[in-house]
Scaffold this motif. Structure first.
Motif, short mmCIF file in Angstrom:
data_model
loop_
_atom_site.label_atom_id
_atom_site.label_comp_id
_atom_site.label_asym_id
_atom_site.label_seq_id
_atom_site.Cartn_x
_atom_site.Cartn_y
_atom_site.Cartn_z
N LYS B 84 -0.59 8.47 -5.53
CA LYS B 84 -0.72 8.10 -3.96
C LYS B 84 -0.07 6.02 -4.40
O LYS B 84 0.31 6.24 -3.82
CB LYS B 84 -1.62 8.14 -4.16
CG LYS B 84 -2.57 9.10 -3.47
CD LYS B 84 -4.03 9.23 -2.80
CE LYS B 84 -4.61 11.03 -2.92
NZ LYS B 84 -5.81 11.47 -2.92
N LYS B 85 -0.35 6.19 -5.59
CA LYS B 85 -0.07 4.83 -5.86
C LYS B 85 1.38 4.48 -6.10
O LYS B 85 1.75 3.49 -5.24
CB LYS B 85 -0.21 4.68 -7.77
CG LYS B 85 -1.00 3.51 -7.76
CD LYS B 85 -1.36 3.39 -8.91
CE LYS B 85 -2.69 4.19 -10.17
NZ LYS B 85 -2.39 4.22 -11.40
N ILE B 86 2.47 5.51 -6.32
CA ILE B 86 4.32 5.47 -6.36
C ILE B 86 4.27 5.21 -4.34
O ILE B 86 5.09 3.95 -4.42
CB ILE B 86 4.15 7.16 -6.80
CG1 ILE B 86 4.21 6.51 -8.19
CG2 ILE B 86 5.40 7.27 -6.39
CD1 ILE B 86 5.00 5.60 -8.96
N LEU B 87 3.40 6.21 -3.74
CA LEU B 87 3.96 6.24 -1.94
C LEU B 87 4.17 4.80 -1.97
O LEU B 87 4.68 4.10 -1.28
CB LEU B 87 3.10 7.19 -1.53
CG LEU B 87 2.83 7.74 -0.15
CD1 LEU B 87 3.93 7.97 0.47
CD2 LEU B 87 2.10 8.40 0.71
N ALA B 88 2.08 4.03 -1.96
CA ALA B 88 2.07 2.72 -1.47
C ALA B 88 3.48 1.80 -1.82
O ALA B 88 3.56 0.67 -1.07
CB ALA B 88 0.57 2.50 -2.24
N GLN B 89 3.57 1.97 -3.48
CA GLN B 89 5.24 0.87 -4.25
C GLN B 89 5.99 1.87 -3.64
O GLN B 89 6.26 0.43 -3.02
CB GLN B 89 4.77 1.10 -4.91
CG GLN B 89 5.35 0.30 -6.04
CD GLN B 89 5.89 1.38 -7.74
OE1 GLN B 89 4.75 1.80 -8.14
NE2 GLN B 89 6.57 0.72 -8.04
N GLN B 90 6.25 2.54 -3.09
CA GLN B 90 8.16 2.53 -2.76
C GLN B 90 7.96 2.36 -1.30
O GLN B 90 8.72 2.09 -0.51
CB GLN B 90 7.95 4.33 -2.71
CG GLN B 90 8.55 4.82 -3.92
CD GLN B 90 9.20 5.93 -3.96
OE1 GLN B 90 9.41 6.61 -3.29
NE2 GLN B 90 9.75 6.39 -5.52
N ARG B 91 6.64 2.58 -0.35
CA ARG B 91 6.59 2.42 1.22
C ARG B 91 6.67 0.71 1.21
O ARG B 91 8.05 0.62 1.79
CB ARG B 91 4.88 2.50 1.73
CG ARG B 91 5.84 3.76 2.22
CD ARG B 91 4.04 3.58 3.17
NE ARG B 91 3.49 5.12 3.72
CZ ARG B 91 3.25 5.89 3.94
NH1 ARG B 91 1.64 5.24 3.27
NH2 ARG B 91 3.03 7.34 4.64
N LYS B 92 6.22 0.09 0.15
CA LYS B 92 6.07 -1.57 0.25
C LYS B 92 8.17 -1.95 0.08
O LYS B 92 8.37 -2.17 0.51
CB LYS B 92 5.58 -2.61 -0.44
CG LYS B 92 4.13 -2.80 0.12
CD LYS B 92 3.63 -3.76 -1.41
CE LYS B 92 2.31 -2.90 -1.60
NZ LYS B 92 1.89 -3.19 -2.63
N GLU B 93 8.47 -0.91 -1.28
CA GLU B 93 10.16 -1.40 -1.19
C GLU B 93 10.59 -1.27 -0.85
O GLU B 93 11.88 -1.94 -0.48
CB GLU B 93 9.83 -0.68 -2.84
CG GLU B 93 9.81 -0.89 -4.15
CD GLU B 93 10.05 -0.13 -5.12
OE1 GLU B 93 10.35 0.60 -5.20
OE2 GLU B 93 9.13 -0.59 -6.40
N TRP B 94 10.60 -0.11 0.00
CA TRP B 94 11.36 0.76 0.63
C TRP B 94 11.83 0.09 2.47
O TRP B 94 12.91 -0.81 2.29
CB TRP B 94 11.07 1.78 1.54
CG TRP B 94 12.56 2.11 2.28
CD1 TRP B 94 11.92 2.54 3.65
CD2 TRP B 94 13.66 2.39 2.16
NE1 TRP B 94 13.16 2.78 4.32
CE2 TRP B 94 14.30 3.49 3.34
CE3 TRP B 94 14.44 3.24 0.70
CZ2 TRP B 94 15.29 3.91 3.17
CZ3 TRP B 94 14.92 4.14 0.83
CH2 TRP B 94 15.86 4.24 1.96
N ALA B 95 10.41 -1.09 2.88
CA ALA B 95 10.66 -1.63 3.77
C ALA B 95 11.28 -2.94 3.48
O ALA B 95 11.78 -3.42 4.45
CB ALA B 95 8.72 -2.19 4.20
N ALA B 96 10.82 -3.82 2.23
CA ALA B 96 11.61 -5.00 1.64
C ALA B 96 13.45 -4.83 2.21
O ALA B 96 13.90 -5.17 1.82
CB ALA B 96 10.90 -4.98 0.77
N PHE B 97 13.06 -3.34 1.16
CA PHE B 97 15.27 -3.21 0.64
C PHE B 97 15.85 -3.37 2.24
O PHE B 97 16.84 -3.74 2.60
CB PHE B 97 14.79 -1.72 0.35
CG PHE B 97 16.40 -1.36 -0.38
CD1 PHE B 97 16.88 -1.94 -0.90
CD2 PHE B 97 16.99 0.02 0.20
CE1 PHE B 97 18.07 -1.41 -1.40
CE2 PHE B 97 17.97 0.21 0.38
CZ PHE B 97 18.84 -0.86 -1.30
#
Lengths: 921, 110
Positions: B84-97
């Motif tokens: 769940k943590k990774i999902l939240a983090q990756q979502r953020k990163e992906w949006a930024a990316f």
């Protein structure tokens, strides 16, 4: 659900992964594949289309495999990569190989087409080769499984059997006894382990009708020496051998599988054996059946050391030699120890019987098992090898004749530039193909022949369960089919090398070389075929004559096919008192005699040919000071001699009345009468006993004809017949104490033996008297007769078959050559006829050559036979290996048949028409 | 449809997102991704499972064999707390990316 797991496993070929991840992958992907498949079906695809869809989604196999293995941790990935690279390499190599294979196949197809154009020629060659190769392969399979391959035990070459001979009384194999066994166990320096065993029959009750189980009593050393471990449960330990331990049993693999449906929970269950409960402690592996194919259960042999004495011989013994110990060294060690047994375990019958010395003897266990059939199998192998050679000679002959016909074509091809070697290679290729096809046909024949042979051999050959077409047989077939293909393919090649194809044609055109010279090779082949055929026929006839001699031997009893035998054992738990046992045995005999169609019934401790006998001391009253002699003893009830139709030569027989009144009388066989008193009549009134200084002597009241107890090929036996019940017979029985045996074999004479319903009536007659007695060894006496000559009948049947084939091939060979020669000489014969030669003269001329070739061949064959048949001496009976009647008969018979076969081409030669012959030139 | 490298790079995020609301088995995950992308994303079966196993090894998701009455035994994957943590983090990163890529490559301004 479709079997996707199987499908995926085949396709993906996943390597082993950490924690067997690959298995879970397969399961999940199989589920996934099924979902995809159903999805496609639900969209209206056909099953084929649905599969195609699944395949597309799964992707290409190597790709998918690589991808899936990416889920592995890095340190394992390198290893997997190497594995994948290797797989790819192999795939590439296979592709290269396939190409080469494709080229070869094309060339093969071409040759096959050529051969197919001559179906008669190719068919005959393949048939002849198939017969030769098939018979060789079938017998080789036997030889390989039975004799060549080691027994299926660890370090099997260190396993030996322990036996004793008694040379003084002519006993080659007396067996082992418990007292010797324990003495050897305590004192030997040469064995790792040794064991004692004896085949017995155990009564199984409470598990269907009462049943006699073929069983083997063993000491714990038996399985230790064999290094065999049960497939489940445990094996026997020394504790199981204690006379006071609870009953334990091991099951054979087959019994466990067939009767308990391979019950995995079998260990710990109980069976009622001989009236007592025994616990099943384990199941033995299938390999044990190599040694004891018919034994269903194994139980521990139990002894009280204090009650042991040297006697009761007839056990088996086996041992595992220590590493590096030779058979001779081990035998010497036993010879050193054996006398100690008489001191350790005194009081046995042989302590005093000084005419018998027992000598320990060791054999390799394998030899013990297969030694008796080894010469037989080698004889058959030699027979089929001769047949194979003959088949090759026959085919070579056909090839030669064909080469003759193709010479013109070859010469033309050679003239336009084909090299002799390439033309020769063409022949060779053809012959190799024919060899291969013959090998394939031979393999098919061998497979069928094997089944037939196994049925035929039945129980007369050990290790039958191990006989199967295995890789070594395939290698053998490949070798002999290629070898024979090469052999007859090279002959025309070599011939052409010498003269060249063109040269060959030239000599033809110029009127030909002298036919004698030109056909020298063909003639040599005919001669060799005749020689091989006569060799094989002589061997077969000798075996047939042995079989005939065996059948002609008077076994001492008559019409065994009308006698049914059965054995009954009355256990102590059933009836304790021996007098009562004897009364029950008599009642059963009387009850059996009441069955309609039964003319007489008798009983005895053992019957002829059953392999059992009681060897014991015999004292003779007027020779009391002399040392005792060892003779065979048999205890009989009324009707035994009459039922077996053993003639009474003097005096009278034993009746129930004698038995009831415990009259101290005996009967003796004529041989025993003659060796002790000079004649049959002189024996009457003489007195004998089993122990020295007996309470009372037993008077000889009758003399009966000799019986060949051990089989028709064995000598007649000197023996004593005692009444079924006696008093004061043994050292420990007193004048008022009756002695009888608990196990007796019944003989029932009836014309109804073998008819339906008879056996049922016999069973119910016995069970009317006592319903708890199982019937053992129920079969017509003639079965034992058949078994005793089975090896001879088997070998004469098989050799006879091979000889018949050899005769056929030999005749065909001679016929073909003579017939070809006649066709080649048509011109000459026609001229002769035109010049006034008589029909009879032409026939004579042609036949003379056939006769000459045959006589030379037969002479060589008989010469070979004379040198070789003495190797068969051990297998022959009543006929010498150089039997003149056989040799002369084969010579005359074969020559006449060969000439008769050649009469047809001779007739054709005589009918040659001059005009037609000249026109055809 | 899409370049394989591109798909593989974003696969972890997409799988984690597919498991956000409830546990699913492999086929369901594949179907969901297909549906959410309007059929533009199709994975080879081996690609999907290879990714699932790697994510499980990292402790983001957990596979559990479940048997339900009337259904086949299936392995269902669910998010772990770590996942769940990774999902939240990756979502953020992906949006930024994604925003960064758009900006650099000038996708949005064409």
């Amino acid at each position: 659900m479709r079997d996707w797991i199987h499908y995926l496993r085949d396709r993906l070929d996943l390597p082993e992964m950490e924690g067997q991840k690959e298995e879970r992958m397969l399961l999940e992907m199989a589920d996934h594949a099924e979902d995809l498949y159903r999805e496609a079906l639900s969209h209206g695809s056909s099953p084929e289309e649905a599969i195609a869809y699944v395949e597309e989604r799964l992707g290409q196999a190597p790709h998918a495999t690589a991808e899936l293995t990416r889920a592995e941790p890095a340190h394992r990935r390198a290893k997997i990569r190497r594995l994948l690279e290797r797989q790819e390499d192999a795939l590439r190599r296979r592709r290269g190989l396939l190409q080469a294979l494709g080229d070869t196949m094309r060339s093969l197809r071409l040759s096959l087409r050529v051969l197919a154009k001559r179906p008669a020629f190719s068919g005959v060659v393949i048939l002849v080769l198939s017969l030769g190769i098939g018979s060789s392969a079938a017998i080789f399979t036997f030889l390989d499984a039975v004799i060549l391959s080691p027994l299926p035990f660890e370090d099997a070459d260190r396993l030996v059997s322990i036996d004793h001979t008694a040379p003084d009384v002519g006993i080659a194999s007396a067996g082992q006894c418990a007292a010797w066994h324990f003495t050897y166990e305590q004192e030997n320096l040469v064995f790792e382990d040794l064991g004692l065993f004896q085949a017995r029959s155990l009564d199984l009750t409470g598990f269907g009708p009462p049943e006699a189980l073929p069983a083997l009593g063993v000491t714990s050393g038996v399985f230790q020496a064999l290094q065999l471990h049960p497939t489940q449960g445990r094996t026997f330990t020394v504790e199981d051998e204690s006379p006071d331990a609870p009953g334990t049993l091991l099951l054979s693999h087959a019994f466990w599988k067939n009767r308990f449906e391979a019950d995995p929970e079998i260990v710990g269950q109980h069976l009622r054996i001989d009236g007592q409960t025994a616990e099943i402690i384990g199941v033995m592996p299938p390999s044990l059946s190599t040694l004891w194919p018919d034994r269903l259960v194994f139980f521990p042999l139990r002894y009280r050391q204090s009650a042991l004495y040297v006697g009761n011989i007839g056990y088996g013994g086996l041992a595992r030699l220590k590493e590096g110990v030779t058979l001779n060294k081990a035998t010497a060690d036993l010879a050193r120890i054996q006398p100690m047994a008489f001191e350790k375990y005194p009081g046995g019958p042989f302590d005093k019987a000084v005419d018998v010395t027992f000598v320990p003897i060791l054999h390799p266990l394998k030899e013990d098992l297969v030694g008796a059939v080894t010469p037989l199998l080698w004889l058959l192998m030699s027979g089929v090898a001769v047949l194979l050679l003959l088949a090759c000679a026959n085919v070579a002959n056909l090839f030669l004749l064909r080469t003759e016909g193709k010479r013109a074509e070859m010469a033309v091809r050679s003239a336009v530039g084909a090299s002799p070697s390439s033309l020769g290679f063409e022949y060779l290729k053809e012959s190799l193909i024919l060899g291969a096809l013959g090998g394939a046909g031979g393999l098919v024949l061998a497979a069928f022949g094997l089944k037939f042979l196994i049925d035929l051999a039945d129980a007369s050959i050990p290790r039958l369960a191990e006989v199967s077409l295995n890789p070594s047989v395939l290698a053998f077939v490949l070798a002999i089919s290629m070898g024979s293909g090469f052999l007859f393919g090279m002959i025309p090649v070599l011939r052409s090398r010498r003269r060249g194809w063109v040269g060959a044609l030239k000599s033809e055109a110029s009127g030909g070389t002298h036919p004698n010279r030109r056909h020298r090779l063909q003639h040599a082949l005919v001669v060799s075929q005749m020689a091989l055929a006569s060799l094989l026929i002589v061997a077969a006839v000798l075996m047939l004559r042995s079989f005939q001699s065996l059948a002609d031997v008077d076994p001492g009893f008559a019409n065994p096919e009308e006698v049914l035998t059965l054995s009954l054992h009355v256990p102590t738990l059933e009836i304790e008192d021996l007098t009562e046992v004897a009364r029950t045995q008599e009642t059963i005999a009387r009850r059996l005699a009441e069955i309609p169609g039964v003319s007489s019934v008798g009983l005895a401790t053992d019957i002829p040919l059953d392999g059992d006998y009681n060897l014991n001391t015999l004292y003779i009253s007027d020779k009391e000071t002399e040392p005792a002699i060892s003779r065979r003893h048999r205890w009989i009830g009324e009707g035994y001699l009459e039922t077996l139709q053993i003639p009474l030569l003097a005096g009278r027989s034993i009746t129930w009345n004698d038995i009831h009144t415990r009259l101290p009388i005996v009967l003796v066989s004529a041989k025993l009468a003659k060796e002790n008193w000079g004649s049959v009549e002189a024996a009457l009134g003489k007195r004998v006993a089993i122990r020295p200084s007996p309470v009372h002597w037993f008077e000889v009241v009758g003399v009966v004809a000799n019986v060949r107890d051990d089989g028709p090929d064995q000598p007649e036996i000197a023996e004593v017949y005692w009444p079924q019940v006696t008093t004061a017979l043994w050292n420990n029985t007193t004048a008022d104490q009756a002695f009888a045996w608990r196990s007796m074999t019944y003989v029932i004479r009836s014309s109804r033996v073998g008819s339906p319903g008879f056996l049922r009536e016999v069973h119910s007659a016995v069970w009317d008297v006592n319903a708890n007695l199982p019937l053992r060894a129920v079969h017509p006496l003639s079965n034992l007769m058949t078994q005793s000559v089975e090896r001879t009948s088997l070998s004469s049947a098989l050799l006879g078959g091979a000889a018949a084939l050899a005769l056929l091939l030999g005749l065909v060979g001679a016929y073909a050559v003579v017939s070809y020669t006649v066709s080649q000489r048509t011109h000459e014969l026609a001229l002769r006829k035109a010049l006034g030669a008589q029909v009879i003269e032409i026939k004579k001329m042609v036949l003379r050559r056939a006769l000459l070739l045959t006589i030379i061949g037969v002479a060589i064959g008989l010469g070979l036979a004379l040198g070789l048949t003495h190797l068969m001496t051990g297998l022959l009976f009543g006929v010498s290996p150089a039997d003149p009647v056989t040799f002369l008969g084969v010579a005359v018979g074969l020559t006449m048949t060969a000439v008769a076969a050649c009469y047809i081409p001779a007739q054709r030669a005589a009918e040659v028409d001059l005009v037609a012959a000249l026109r055809s030139e | 449809m899409f370049n394989a490298e591109l798909k593989r790079g974003s696969m972890g995020l997409m799988i984690l997102a597919a498991l956000e609301d409830r546990p699913r088995h492999g086929y369901e995950i594949g179907k969901l991704l297909e549906k959410r992308s309007d059929g533009q994303l199709e994975f080879r079966v081996s690609t999907l499972y290879s990714a699932l196993y790697r994510m499980e090894d990292r402790g983001w998701i957990k596979g559990l064999w479940v048997e339900k009455p009337g259904e086949r035994r299936r392995c269902r994957y669910s998010l772990t707390p770590e996942g769940k943590k990774i999902l939240a983090q990756q979502r953020k990163e992906w949006a930024a990316f994604a925003a960064m890529v758009n900006q650099v490559a000038g996708v949005g301004h064409a």
